[in-house]
Write a protein that holds these residues in place. Structure first.
Motif, PDB file in Angstrom:
ATOM      1  N   GLY A   1      27.387  -2.251  -7.870  1.00 39.75           N
ATOM      2  CA  GLY A   1      26.906  -3.607  -7.668  1.00 39.75           C
ATOM      3  C   GLY A   1      26.523  -4.286  -8.961  1.00 39.75           C
ATOM      4  O   GLY A   1      26.870  -3.845 -10.061  1.00 39.75           O
ATOM      5  N   THR A   2      25.794  -5.375  -8.819  1.00 40.56           N
ATOM      6  CA  THR A   2      25.352  -6.152  -9.972  1.00 40.56           C
ATOM      7  C   THR A   2      23.849  -6.354  -9.898  1.00 40.56           C
ATOM      8  O   THR A   2      23.217  -6.096  -8.880  1.00 40.56           O
ATOM      9  N   GLY A   3      23.304  -6.823 -10.997  1.00 40.59           N
ATOM     10  CA  GLY A   3      21.871  -7.077 -11.027  1.00 40.59           C
ATOM     11  C   GLY A   3      21.138  -6.059 -11.873  1.00 40.59           C
ATOM     12  O   GLY A   3      21.726  -5.104 -12.390  1.00 40.59           O
ATOM     13  N   PRO A   4      19.843  -6.220 -12.013  1.00 38.75           N
ATOM     14  CA  PRO A   4      19.046  -5.349 -12.885  1.00 38.75           C
ATOM     15  C   PRO A   4      18.848  -3.953 -12.301  1.00 38.75           C
ATOM     16  O   PRO A   4      18.790  -3.776 -11.079  1.00 38.75           O
ATOM     17  N   LEU A   5      18.751  -2.965 -13.188  1.00 37.67           N
ATOM     18  CA  LEU A   5      18.393  -1.616 -12.755  1.00 37.67           C
ATOM     19  C   LEU A   5      16.964  -1.659 -12.219  1.00 37.67           C
ATOM     20  O   LEU A   5      16.049  -2.144 -12.886  1.00 37.67           O
ATOM     21  N   THR A   6      16.770  -1.125 -11.021  1.00 36.56           N
ATOM     22  CA  THR A   6      15.526  -1.364 -10.288  1.00 36.56           C
ATOM     23  C   THR A   6      14.893  -0.078  -9.775  1.00 36.56           C
ATOM     24  O   THR A   6      15.584   0.824  -9.297  1.00 36.56           O
ATOM     25  N   LEU A   7      13.575  -0.014  -9.890  1.00 35.00           N
ATOM     26  CA  LEU A   7      12.767   1.046  -9.287  1.00 35.00           C
ATOM     27  C   LEU A   7      12.121   0.468  -8.037  1.00 35.00           C
ATOM     28  O   LEU A   7      11.503  -0.597  -8.090  1.00 35.00           O
ATOM     29  N   VAL A   8      12.263   1.162  -6.906  1.00 31.11           N
ATOM     30  CA  VAL A   8      11.759   0.662  -5.624  1.00 31.11           C
ATOM     31  C   VAL A   8      10.766   1.654  -5.034  1.00 31.11           C
ATOM     32  O   VAL A   8      10.992   2.870  -5.070  1.00 31.11           O
ATOM     33  N   SER A   9       9.673   1.146  -4.487  1.00 31.65           N
ATOM     34  CA  SER A   9       8.726   2.005  -3.774  1.00 31.65           C
ATOM     35  C   SER A   9       8.768   1.685  -2.288  1.00 31.65           C
ATOM     36  O   SER A   9       8.820   0.521  -1.884  1.00 31.65           O
ATOM     37  N   LEU A  10       8.759   2.747  -1.484  1.00 31.90           N
ATOM     38  CA  LEU A  10       8.745   2.645  -0.029  1.00 31.90           C
ATOM     39  C   LEU A  10       7.604   3.504   0.500  1.00 31.90           C
ATOM     40  O   LEU A  10       7.209   4.483  -0.129  1.00 31.90           O
TER      41      LEU A  10
ATOM     42  N   ASN B   1       8.271  -3.507  -4.800  1.00 36.70           N
ATOM     43  CA  ASN B   1       7.393  -2.765  -3.900  1.00 36.70           C
ATOM     44  C   ASN B   1       7.650  -3.201  -2.457  1.00 36.70           C
ATOM     45  O   ASN B   1       7.352  -4.335  -2.085  1.00 36.70           O
ATOM     46  N   LEU B   2       8.204  -2.302  -1.649  1.00 35.32           N
ATOM     47  CA  LEU B   2       8.432  -2.582  -0.233  1.00 35.32           C
ATOM     48  C   LEU B   2       7.471  -1.797   0.660  1.00 35.32           C
ATOM     49  O   LEU B   2       7.540  -1.898   1.886  1.00 35.32           O
ATOM     50  N   ALA B   3       6.581  -1.002   0.051  1.00 29.58           N
ATOM     51  CA  ALA B   3       5.642  -0.187   0.826  1.00 29.58           C
ATOM     52  C   ALA B   3       4.650  -1.084   1.561  1.00 29.58           C
ATOM     53  O   ALA B   3       4.344  -2.195   1.120  1.00 29.58           O
ATOM     54  N   CYS B   4       4.139  -0.575   2.675  1.00 31.38           N
ATOM     55  CA  CYS B   4       3.238  -1.361   3.517  1.00 31.38           C
ATOM     56  C   CYS B   4       2.102  -0.480   4.016  1.00 31.38           C
ATOM     57  O   CYS B   4       2.342   0.610   4.561  1.00 31.38           O
ATOM     58  N   SER B   5       0.883  -0.924   3.831  1.00 34.93           N
ATOM     59  CA  SER B   5      -0.283  -0.153   4.234  1.00 34.93           C
ATOM     60  C   SER B   5      -0.208   0.230   5.709  1.00 34.93           C
ATOM     61  O   SER B   5       0.040  -0.609   6.571  1.00 34.93           O
ATOM     62  N   GLY B   6      -0.412   1.519   5.975  1.00 38.23           N
ATOM     63  CA  GLY B   6      -0.405   2.012   7.347  1.00 38.23           C
ATOM     64  C   GLY B   6       0.958   2.359   7.896  1.00 38.23           C
ATOM     65  O   GLY B   6       1.064   2.792   9.052  1.00 38.23           O
ATOM     66  N   ALA B   7       2.005   2.204   7.101  1.00 36.27           N
ATOM     67  CA  ALA B   7       3.360   2.414   7.614  1.00 36.27           C
ATOM     68  C   ALA B   7       3.600   3.863   8.018  1.00 36.27           C
ATOM     69  O   ALA B   7       3.319   4.784   7.254  1.00 36.27           O
ATOM     70  N   PRO B   8       4.150   4.087   9.213  1.00 37.22           N
ATOM     71  CA  PRO B   8       4.566   5.428   9.630  1.00 37.22           C
ATOM     72  C   PRO B   8       6.006   5.671   9.205  1.00 37.22           C
ATOM     73  O   PRO B   8       6.705   4.751   8.749  1.00 37.22           O
ATOM     74  N   SER B   9       6.467   6.887   9.377  1.00 35.28           N
ATOM     75  CA  SER B   9       7.849   7.223   9.019  1.00 35.28           C
ATOM     76  C   SER B   9       8.851   6.357   9.768  1.00 35.28           C
ATOM     77  O   SER B   9       9.897   5.984   9.224  1.00 35.28           O
ATOM     78  N   ALA B  10       8.539   6.027  11.027  1.00 28.92           N
ATOM     79  CA  ALA B  10       9.472   5.254  11.848  1.00 28.92           C
ATOM     80  C   ALA B  10       9.759   3.883  11.257  1.00 28.92           C
ATOM     81  O   ALA B  10      10.855   3.339  11.435  1.00 28.92           O
ATOM     82  N   GLN B  11       8.797   3.304  10.540  1.00 34.69           N
ATOM     83  CA  GLN B  11       9.020   1.988   9.947  1.00 34.69           C
ATOM     84  C   GLN B  11       9.675   2.087   8.578  1.00 34.69           C
ATOM     85  O   GLN B  11      10.337   1.158   8.121  1.00 34.69           O
TER      86      GLN B  11
END
Length: 349
Positions: free
Chosen positions: A36-45, A91-101
């Motif tokens: 793909g294109t775009g910046p090299l990115t670090l993502v948190s889940l 950052n895509l993490a969300c407080s309280g998130a379970p594995s299902a989400q």
């Protein structure tokens, strides 16, 4: 994508630049590494450990707006992690998130849909080089609820410590959690595979949790001044409780081929209230009440949501350790305090 891979990418870019487009007649040049294109990115889940709960300065859209309490902070671990070649952090993490989400499906957390789905969508504009996940505590272990139950047992001195019941329940809870985490991590891998990613295109890290409280709390602060917990419960949470949770997540990492970062001892000596009258060296929030929220029906239930989570200093330390781990290629490491007083990624035995 590890540091070695990032260096390799840089070398390939140099080769392509020196060779020029004539070396690939009729073929458009594509950047090496993630597709793909775009910046090299670090993502948190994941959940609050990575969203930034406790670190303050939450983005307006995740601080209760329209029911979204994900509490993402610019002080969160991913925002402070430095890795060679990484240009953007999301950052895509969300407080309280379970594995299902975190995985695919219809589960939502504070109005937000599947994080794996959003990760896949992100690849349209970003080249995902690394993903770090913290999840599992909000499944059967219900770690935040556990802390709340131990908090409540402090009030009822006639009842047994909360850890007495948990000693028999805890391992079955962990055993039930592991397959849920495995499914979520596999969904994250699938989200990237669906976008043309191979396993060599990115790094995937599953991290464990640090104990926010421990047995070193001065007696004068084992109350509503900061940390209302019984000594027996403090010992159990920081010992058998967090250790069993860590081993369950280590198993999930092994089953999914994810790299594993052990945070179980990361907060030792810096837990909430460990500093007594001086909280400056603590890496976790104490009992925290947003008093102004108590006057609002919509916000009152979240007035103590920040309590007993990594604070901004804690997130900065976790980021230091995560960055070191991502710079290398070891399959596992533990975040431990070094002689300089900071956390570092130490190779697991």
């Amino acid at each position: 994508m590890s540091a070695g891979a990032l260096v390799f990418v840089a070398a390939l870019v140099a080769i392509f630049v020196l060779a020029g487009p004539e070396s690939q007649p009729g073929r458009p040049l594509e950047p090496p590494g993630p597709p793909g294109t775009g910046p090299l990115t670090l993502v948190s889940l994941g959940d609050s450990t990575l969203s930034g709960e406790g670190a303050g300065l939450y983005t307006p859209e995740t601080n209760g707006l329209n029911g979204n309490w994900c509490h993402r902070s610019p002080n969160a671990t991913v925002e402070k992690t430095k890795v060679s070649g990484i240009e953007t952090r999301i950052n895509l993490a969300c407080s309280g998130a379970p594995s299902a989400q975190v995985g695919f499906g219809d589960a939502k957390q504070w109005t937000e849909p599947s994080q794996a789905q959003r990760l896949g969508e992100l690849t349209r504009s970003n080249r995902v080089a690394a993903v770090v996940i913290a999840v599992g505590a909000n499944d059967e272990p219900h770690f935040s609820q556990l802390i709340s139950e131990c908090f409540q047992s402090w009030f009822n001195v006639r009842a047994a410590p909360c850890s007495e019941r948990l000693k028999t329940e805890w391992q079955p809870r962990i055993d039930a959690m592991v397959p849920r985490v495995v499914d979520a991590v596999n969904d994250v891998r699938q989200a990237l595979a669906d976008r043309g990613y191979t396993l060599d295109d990115y790094d995937l890290v599953l991290q464990s949790y640090a104990a926010p409280i421990g047995p070193g709390i001065p007696d004068a602060f084992r109350n509503l001044n900061g940390c209302p917990f019984r000594t027996e419960d403090l010992d159990w949470v920081a010992g058998p409780g967090i250790n069993a949770l860590t081993e369950g997540l280590r198993s999930a990492a092994s089953q999914t081929g994810a790299r594993f970062l052990d945070l179980s001892r990361a907060g030792v000596g810096h837990e909430a209230c460990s500093g007594g009258p001086n909280a400056a060296q603590e890496w976790f929030s104490r009992l925290t009440v947003q008093w102004t929220d108590l006057s609002s029906v919509d916000r009152a239930n979240h007035a103590i949501q920040e309590s007993f989570h990594p604070n901004a200093a804690g997130h900065a330390q976790f980021a230091r350790c995560l960055g070191e781990f991502l710079e290398g290629d070891a399959p596992s490491a533990a975040c431990l305090k070094g002689d300089d007083g900071n956390l570092h990624a130490a190779l697991s035995p």
